[in-house]
Enzyme design. Structure first.
Site, PDB file in Angstrom:
ATOM      1  N   ILE A  11      -7.860  17.067  -0.503  1.00 11.27           N
ATOM      2  CA  ILE A  11      -8.256  15.257  -1.659  1.00 11.27           C
ATOM      3  C   ILE A  11      -9.085  14.928  -1.156  1.00 11.27           C
ATOM      4  CG2 ILE A  11      -6.722  13.924  -0.084  1.00 11.27           C
ATOM      5  CD1 ILE A  11      -6.812  13.438  -3.696  1.00 11.27           C
ATOM      6  N   SER A  42      -2.799  19.562   3.947  1.00 12.03           N
ATOM      7  CA  SER A  42      -1.314  18.916   3.300  1.00 12.03           C
ATOM      8  C   SER A  42      -1.616  18.379   2.100  1.00 12.03           C
ATOM      9  CB  SER A  42      -2.085  17.146   4.780  1.00 12.03           C
ATOM     10  OG  SER A  42      -2.323  17.527   6.029  1.00 12.03           O
ATOM     11  N   HIS A  45       1.200  19.936  -0.020  1.00  8.58           N
ATOM     12  CA  HIS A  45       2.435  19.968  -0.466  1.00  8.58           C
ATOM     13  C   HIS A  45       3.100  17.835  -0.265  1.00  8.58           C
ATOM     14  CE1 HIS A  45       2.761  18.645   3.560  1.00  8.58           C
ATOM     15  NE2 HIS A  45       2.122  19.598   4.528  1.00  8.58           N
ATOM     16  N   HIS A 222       6.173  16.416   9.932  1.00 10.20           N
ATOM     17  CA  HIS A 222       6.396  15.297   9.123  1.00 10.20           C
ATOM     18  C   HIS A 222       8.569  15.573   7.997  1.00 10.20           C
ATOM     19  CE1 HIS A 222       7.579  11.327   6.809  1.00 10.20           C
ATOM     20  NE2 HIS A 222       6.559  12.629   5.897  1.00 10.20           N
ATOM     21  N   TYR A 253      11.226   6.857   3.279  1.00  7.67           N
ATOM     22  CA  TYR A 253      10.592   6.665   1.471  1.00  7.67           C
ATOM     23  C   TYR A 253      10.770   7.116   0.725  1.00  7.67           C
ATOM     24  CZ  TYR A 253       7.739  10.044   2.821  1.00  7.67           C
ATOM     25  OH  TYR A 253       6.884  11.312   2.737  1.00  7.67           O
ATOM     26  N   VAL A 350      -7.236  11.369   6.888  1.00  7.06           N
ATOM     27  CA  VAL A 350      -7.149  10.058   5.656  1.00  7.06           C
ATOM     28  C   VAL A 350      -5.795  10.416   4.868  1.00  7.06           C
ATOM     29  CG1 VAL A 350      -8.887   9.599   3.151  1.00  7.06           C
ATOM     30  CG2 VAL A 350      -9.369   9.952   5.788  1.00  7.06           C
ATOM     31  N   TRP A 351      -5.397   9.349   4.535  1.00  4.42           N
ATOM     32  CA  TRP A 351      -4.140   9.545   3.163  1.00  4.42           C
ATOM     33  C   TRP A 351      -4.797   9.975   1.998  1.00  4.42           C
ATOM     34  CZ3 TRP A 351       1.436   6.919   4.624  1.00  4.42           C
ATOM     35  CH2 TRP A 351       1.578   7.488   6.216  1.00  4.42           C
ATOM     36  N   THR A 353      -3.516   8.071  -0.504  1.00  4.64           N
ATOM     37  CA  THR A 353      -4.077   6.601  -0.335  1.00  4.64           C
ATOM     38  C   THR A 353      -4.936   5.872  -0.669  1.00  4.64           C
ATOM     39  OG1 THR A 353      -1.057   6.471  -0.112  1.00  4.64           O
ATOM     40  CG2 THR A 353      -2.895   4.290  -0.067  1.00  4.64           C
ATOM     41  N   ASP A 538     -23.044  -9.049  15.913  1.00  2.00           N
ATOM     42  CA  ASP A 538     -24.022 -10.186  16.611  1.00  2.00           C
ATOM     43  C   ASP A 538     -23.890 -10.236  18.019  1.00  2.00           C
ATOM     44  OD1 ASP A 538     -21.085 -10.759  17.221  1.00  2.00           O
ATOM     45  OD2 ASP A 538     -21.678 -12.890  17.494  1.00  2.00           O
ATOM     46  N   THR A 540     -25.357 -10.602  22.262  1.00  4.46           N
ATOM     47  CA  THR A 540     -26.325 -11.270  23.007  1.00  4.46           C
ATOM     48  C   THR A 540     -27.034 -10.277  23.621  1.00  4.46           C
ATOM     49  OG1 THR A 540     -24.508 -12.643  23.249  1.00  4.46           O
ATOM     50  CG2 THR A 540     -25.911 -13.070  24.494  1.00  4.46           C
ATOM     51  N   GLY A 552     -24.855  -7.443  25.048  1.00  3.48           N
ATOM     52  CA  GLY A 552     -23.709  -7.850  24.693  1.00  3.48           C
ATOM     53  C   GLY A 552     -23.380  -7.420  24.049  1.00  3.48           C
TER      54      GLY A 552
HETATM   55  C1  LIG Z   1       4.900  15.365   3.981  1.00  3.50           C
HETATM   56  C2  LIG Z   1       3.952  15.051   4.357  1.00  3.50           C
HETATM   57  C3  LIG Z   1       4.207  13.540   3.044  1.00  3.50           C
HETATM   58  C4  LIG Z   1       3.008  13.065   2.623  1.00  3.50           C
HETATM   59  N1  LIG Z   1       3.194  12.395   1.904  1.00  3.50           N
HETATM   60  C5  LIG Z   1       1.841  11.373   1.325  1.00  3.50           C
HETATM   61  C6  LIG Z   1       2.023   9.913   0.441  1.00  3.50           C
HETATM   62  O1  LIG Z   1       3.152   9.969   0.072  1.00  3.50           O
HETATM   63  N2  LIG Z   1       1.360   9.673   0.093  1.00  3.50           N
HETATM   64  C7  LIG Z   1       0.176   9.635   0.689  1.00  3.50           C
HETATM   65  O2  LIG Z   1      -0.898   8.843   0.934  1.00  3.50           O
HETATM   66  N3  LIG Z   1      -0.799  10.510   2.234  1.00  3.50           N
HETATM   67  C8  LIG Z   1       0.529  12.018   2.217  1.00  3.50           C
HETATM   68  N4  LIG Z   1       0.866  11.936   3.084  1.00  3.50           N
HETATM   69  C9  LIG Z   1      -0.344  12.175   4.286  1.00  3.50           C
HETATM   70  C10 LIG Z   1      -1.229  13.377   2.708  1.00  3.50           C
HETATM   71  O3  LIG Z   1      -1.217  14.166   2.852  1.00  3.50           O
HETATM   72  C11 LIG Z   1      -2.857  13.797   3.822  1.00  3.50           C
HETATM   73  O4  LIG Z   1      -3.257  12.342   4.800  1.00  3.50           O
HETATM   74  C12 LIG Z   1      -3.317  14.195   3.338  1.00  3.50           C
HETATM   75  O5  LIG Z   1      -3.560  15.372   1.758  1.00  3.50           O
HETATM   76  C13 LIG Z   1      -4.973  14.626   3.775  1.00  3.50           C
HETATM   77  O6  LIG Z   1      -5.838  15.164   3.020  1.00  3.50           O
HETATM   78  P1  LIG Z   1      -7.245  16.058   3.455  1.00  3.50           P
HETATM   79  O7  LIG Z   1      -8.457  16.649   2.557  1.00  3.50           O
HETATM   80  O8  LIG Z   1      -7.879  15.799   4.483  1.00  3.50           O
HETATM   81  O9  LIG Z   1      -6.274  17.153   4.022  1.00  3.50           O
HETATM   82  P2  LIG Z   1      -5.751  18.443   3.729  1.00  3.50           P
HETATM   83  O10 LIG Z   1      -5.300  18.342   2.703  1.00  3.50           O
HETATM   84  O11 LIG Z   1      -5.215  18.907   4.449  1.00  3.50           O
HETATM   85  O12 LIG Z   1      -7.298  19.649   4.031  1.00  3.50           O
HETATM   86  C14 LIG Z   1      -7.963  20.116   4.277  1.00  3.50           C
HETATM   87  C15 LIG Z   1      -8.378  21.535   3.690  1.00  3.50           C
HETATM   88  O13 LIG Z   1      -9.442  22.273   4.561  1.00  3.50           O
HETATM   89  C16 LIG Z   1      -9.374  23.517   4.944  1.00  3.50           C
HETATM   90  N5  LIG Z   1      -9.801  23.750   6.503  1.00  3.50           N
HETATM   91  C17 LIG Z   1      -9.774  23.576   7.014  1.00  3.50           C
HETATM   92  N6  LIG Z   1     -10.316  24.482   8.339  1.00  3.50           N
HETATM   93  C18 LIG Z   1     -11.079  25.040   7.817  1.00  3.50           C
HETATM   94  C19 LIG Z   1     -12.142  26.261   8.011  1.00  3.50           C
HETATM   95  N7  LIG Z   1     -12.811  26.496   8.927  1.00  3.50           N
HETATM   96  N8  LIG Z   1     -12.432  26.767   7.012  1.00  3.50           N
HETATM   97  C20 LIG Z   1     -12.741  26.097   5.767  1.00  3.50           C
HETATM   98  N9  LIG Z   1     -11.908  25.448   4.905  1.00  3.50           N
HETATM   99  C21 LIG Z   1     -10.832  24.887   6.169  1.00  3.50           C
HETATM  100  C22 LIG Z   1      -8.034  23.786   4.648  1.00  3.50           C
HETATM  101  O14 LIG Z   1      -7.532  24.833   4.074  1.00  3.50           O
HETATM  102  C23 LIG Z   1      -7.363  22.612   3.187  1.00  3.50           C
HETATM  103  O15 LIG Z   1      -7.251  22.684   2.746  1.00  3.50           O
HETATM  104  C24 LIG Z   1       1.590  13.287   3.356  1.00  3.50           C
HETATM  105  C25 LIG Z   1       1.938  14.022   4.642  1.00  3.50           C
HETATM  106  C26 LIG Z   1       3.079  15.099   4.433  1.00  3.50           C
HETATM  107  C27 LIG Z   1       2.794  16.295   5.822  1.00  3.50           C
END
Ligand SMILES: Cc1cc2nc3c(=O)[nH]c(=O)nc-3n(C[C@H](O)[C@H](O)[C@H](O)COP(=O)(O)OP(=O)(O)OC[C@H]3O[C@@H](n4cnc5c(N)ncnc54)[C@H](O)[C@@H]3O)c2cc1C
Length: 807
Positions: A11, A42, A45, A222, A253, A350-351, A353, A538, A540, A552
């Site tokens: 995302i 993440s 799913h 989680h 939740y 980053v969530w 959200t 800000d 000093t 500072g």
């Molecule tokens: C069970 C669960 C429930 C959750 N529920 C919620 C919820 O209800 N609401 C909410 O806001 N958040 C929720 N979260 C958190 C949320 O899912 C994540 O914080 C968010 O999806 C992270 O997004 P991202 O794009 O940073 O990471 P990701 O979605 O993990 O994307 C990172 C991408 O980078 C790619 N990548 C990594 N390394 C490499 C590389 N070397 N080369 C190429 N590609 C690479 C990966 O393949 C992946 O696709 C939940 C998490 C979990 C585990």
């Protein structure tokens, strides 16, 4: 136009590609090791539950922007955000009270939210247990982000603007030359880049290691389960109709998905995972970010869940997972360009959200140099070295997971690892019964029990239970005793840096608003501004020599900023850990200091805002004639090895003058009486110097960063202002972040709030619209479920003529 490579199409990566290409930055390549548009991170799913309310104003704004963006995004005609609303439920009086506090946070951030009765909550969510509920916080604009649909829409939109998405391609290395990024090496060859943005989520630490960067991110598992279809939900025909639910008291939740319920559980022990050990797509079972479900950790979850949703009793689980996502050492994301390598940017932890808002800020940062929202809490360069050790990252990440739904007081310090950083003063502070909180890892006394006897002389109003936490009436007694005599404050936690070498003056003149062309020995309070004249900090500036400055500052971010901008001949060195600082403040401070030095400390010899290098007894010190508490006094700096000797020297000599040790509580109360702003709390990069009441710290004539924008501001046409509110009833205590109301409507928010013990009134600095900023204007402050009347008062309340400071 820079070539930009984004690592990761979750995302965050997809949102960033969308924001960049929307602004015309279309030379973007998104490299993703998984398959599009469900690559296995993440995002792939997560249930997408979005609660916008947050103790951080910036995080709340990120959430608001995400909702706005996803709601307006359509996938085949369907919205990517389902505004089903949210209910945070309370089953205890403490939680119900906290929901009122949280509704205040929501309102203060411009989010529509209110506490509703059990009956109202049941109408919205009939599965809730009537007998358990005491009420709920209802936020109608919360709901469910359909993140994978949004990724596809944003991805396709970016491609249509010229971006490329390369799937099933893994980044293996980051290529660098002359301290900057030049590209990435992948399983499908090399891609040149001027800017690389790591949006790799739980793999963030692995990408960090490619450039020698330790990231304060801890991936944790989680638990999340989906029930089989429930007859109780038979009438639900859409993807989601019921509001999303949070039951923080039980770490749970919920969201409805068709005819089943998703149940998420934070009540299990933390399950940290090493980013290097996450299995690749081809070896992972379902997807790399999903570990096999562990029933041991799930024990108790359904019992707790069925207490508030009885229909869940004995329900079978259709799908279950230990999903992976990231926590950080301080619960904020990592954003911005890493100071260790030019062109290497991060947007991680980053969530969903917050992803839309974070991506917008990142795009503005990359393109314009500064985001429009204040991001100091999220800056990737904010950490102290001790926060970047693997043990610290794991321990703090795990603890933050445990506490994610806990009812935390705003002053609650981290409990472990403590003590972490201590100064040479620590032993003496303990002997005096210091009540310690933690700041930048340092133990810092809030007050001293040794001063309890002062309560016979100085009394403070009583407080309610919540505001009495981490508080003692001794704080008030210390404040008054310092105003009457002299007090010793530990100011070591404030950051210090040296700026030295050829061109140091010119460099500081360019990056600060101060008039620094004064004789060595001068002290200048000034600002650092961004190009839009937003306040970056800000500071000093103490001029020790022609090209020798002691500055500072507020944070590591400030130091990194100065380091990044400094020309080769100018040396910027963080000296915080190697030095200590004491504040000797109060009308008797001069007599005391004079008794320890042969140098003349009279007002003529060492006037306000001047410094002197001298000895106090045997201790070499830099004695700076200024005080943040609005009294005659000195900031005294020496090297860390001499800390204990300095304390003992002052303490011995101080007996004759009635010296007391005073804590941070007294310090904060006194600084607010004097109207001294605290960066990050009272103002930030969203505010300009006029609005914040700091235009006096900006030199005339320009020649500094942000001068053009500053000169464009019409000070008679401001839209908002930081004002000093005085509460009508001295028994009414507020703590900060509460909403300010006028005629029942939210119009602003409180920044700092303390009781002013000298003036005997509760003070609250607050941002309000210009039309309500005139002295005498009546407003109210909502504290939990009460509205406290307050009036815009004189700023500052204490010694506006500066007589005490200049005496
Ligand atoms: C069970 C669960 C429930 C959750 N529920 C919620 C919820 O209800 N609401 C909410 O806001 N958040 C929720 N979260 C958190 C949320 O899912 C994540 O914080 C968010 O999806 C992270 O997004 P991202 O794009 O940073 O990471 P990701 O979605 O993990 O994307 C990172 C991408 O980078 C790619 N990548 C990594 N390394 C490499 C590389 N070397 N080369 C190429 N590609 C690479 C990966 O393949 C992946 O696709 C939940 C998490 C979990 C585990």
């Amino acid at each position: 136009m820079p070539k930009i490579v984004i690592i990761g199409a979750g995302i965050v990566g997809c949102s960033l590609a969308d924001e960049l290409t929307e602004r015309g930055y279309c030379d973007v390549v998104v490299i993703e090791k998984g398959k599009l548009w469900k690559p296995g991170g993440s995002t792939s799913h997560a249930p997408g539950v979005v609660f916008q309310t947050n103790g951080s104003r910036t995080m709340a704004q990120f959430a608001r922007q995400t909702v706005e963006k996803l709601y307006n995004l359509r996938h085949g005609g369907e919205r990517c955000f389902l505004k089903v609303g949210s209910l945070e439920i309370a089953t205890t009086p403490e939680r119900l009270a906290d929901l009122h506090r949280r509704s205040g946070l929501a309102i203060a951030a411009g989010i529509n939210g209110r506490v509703i009765s059990t009956e109202e909550a049941l109408k919205m969510h009939p599965l809730l247990a009537r007998d358990k509920l005491l009420g709920a916080l209802y936020v109608p604009d919360d709901g469910i982000a359909r993140a994978l649909l949004a990724d596809e829409v944003m991805g396709e939109r970016s491609i249509s603007r010229g971006a490329r998405f390369i799937a099933e391609c893994e980044v293996l290395a980051i290529d660098q030359s002359d301290g900057r990024v030049i590209g990435v090496r992948t399983t499908q060859g090399s891609f040149p880049a001027d800017i690389v943005v790591s949006c790799a989520g739980i793999w963030g630490p692995k990408i960090g290691a490619m450039v020698g960067m330790s990231k304060a991110i801890q991936p944790l598992a989680h638990q999340l389960c989906y029930t089989m279809s429930m007859p109780e939900l038979a009438s639900c025909t859409g993807e989601a109709e019921l509001p999303v639910l949070r039951h923080q008291g039980s770490d749970l939740y919920f969201r409805q998905k068709g005819q089943s319920l998703a149940v998420g559980w934070y009540g299990h022990r933390p399950l940290p995972v090493n980013a290097e050990e996450i299995l690749p797509c081809e070896l992972a079972g379902v997807m790399p970010s999903q570990l096999p479900f562990t029933t041991e950790e799930w024990k108790g979850a359904m019992e707790r869940a069925s207490e508030v949703i009885p229909a869940l009793k004995c329900k079978e689980i259709a799908e279950s997972m230990n999903g992976l996502f990231s926590f950080t050492v301080d619960n904020f994301p990592l954003m911005g360009e890493w100071s260790g390598l030019k062109g290497f940017w991060v947007a991680e932890a980053v969530w969903i959200t917050h992803a839309g808002g974070v991506a917008r800020a990142m795009a503005e940062w990359i393109i314009d140099g500064h985001p429009s929202l204040a991001v100091h809490e999220c800056d990737v360069n904010r950490f102290d070295p001790h926060q970047l050790g693997p043990l610290h990252i794991e321990e703090r990440g795990a603890q933050n997971y445990v506490e994610v739904y806990d009812l935390l007081h705003p002053l609650q310090p981290m409990e472990s690892p403590r003590p972490l950083r201590t100064t040479g003063f620590y032993q003496r502070q303990q002997e005096l019964g210091g009540f310690f909180l933690e700041a930048s890892g340092y133990e810092r006394p809030q007050w001293y029990e040794a001063n309890a006897a002062l309560l016979d002389q100085y009394r403070s109003p009583n407080r309610d239970e919540w505001s009495s936490k981490f508080w003692s009436p001794i704080i008030g007694a210390e404040s008054c005793a310092v105003r009457d005599g002299v007090g010793l404050f530990d100011i070591t936690t404030l950051k210090r840096t040296e700026v030295t070498g050829k061109g140091a003056l010119e460099f500081l003149e360019r990056f600060t608003t101060g008039n620094l062309r004064k004789k060595p020995g001068s002290i200048t309070y000034c600002l650092m501004l961004n190009e839009r004249a937003g306040i970056l900090s800000d500071i000093t500036v103490m001029r020790r020599g022609e090209q020798d400055f002691f500055v500072g500052v507020n944070s590591n971010t400030d130091i990194n900023y100065l380091k990044r901008e400094a020309p080769n001949t100018v040396h910027v060195q963080d000296i915080t850990a190697g030095t200590v600082g004491l504040g000797l403040f109060g009308p008797r401070s001069r007599e005391l200091a004079q008794s320890l030095t042969r140098d003349d400390l009279s007002n003529e010899a060492l006037s306000y805002f001047r410094l002197k290098n001298t000895y106090l007894g045997h201790v070499p010190v830099m004695l700076c004639r200024l005080s943040y508490v609005g009294e005659l006094g000195y900031e005294i700096y020496t090297t860390a090895d001499l800390a204990l000797k300095l304390w003992d020297t002052l303490w011995q000599a101080g007996k004759k003058y009635g010296l007391i040790a005073a804590g941070r509580g007294a310090f904060n109360s006194m600084r607010l009486e004097k109207g001294y702003r605290s960066y990050g709390t009272d103002m930030n990069s969203e505010h300009n110097p006029y609005e914040a009441g700091l235009s006096f710290a900006v030199r005339k004539g320009g020649g500094f960063n942000g001068a053009a924008a500053f000169n464009e501001i019409n000070p008679n046409a401001l839209t908002r202002r930081l004002v000093c509110l005085v509460l009508e009833n001295p028994q009414h205590v507020v703590l900060g972040k509460e909403p300010v109301l006028h005629q029942g409507k939210a119009v602003g928010y409180v920044t700092s709030a303390y009781f002013g013990h000298t003036i005997g009134r509760q003070l609250a600095y607050a941002w309000v619209p210009e039309a309500l900023s005139a002295q005498g204007t009546g407003v109210s402050i909502r504290y939990f479920d009460r509205d406290y009347p307050a009036t815009v008062g004189q700023d500052p309340q204490y010694d506006p003529q500066m007589k005490r400071l200049r005496s």
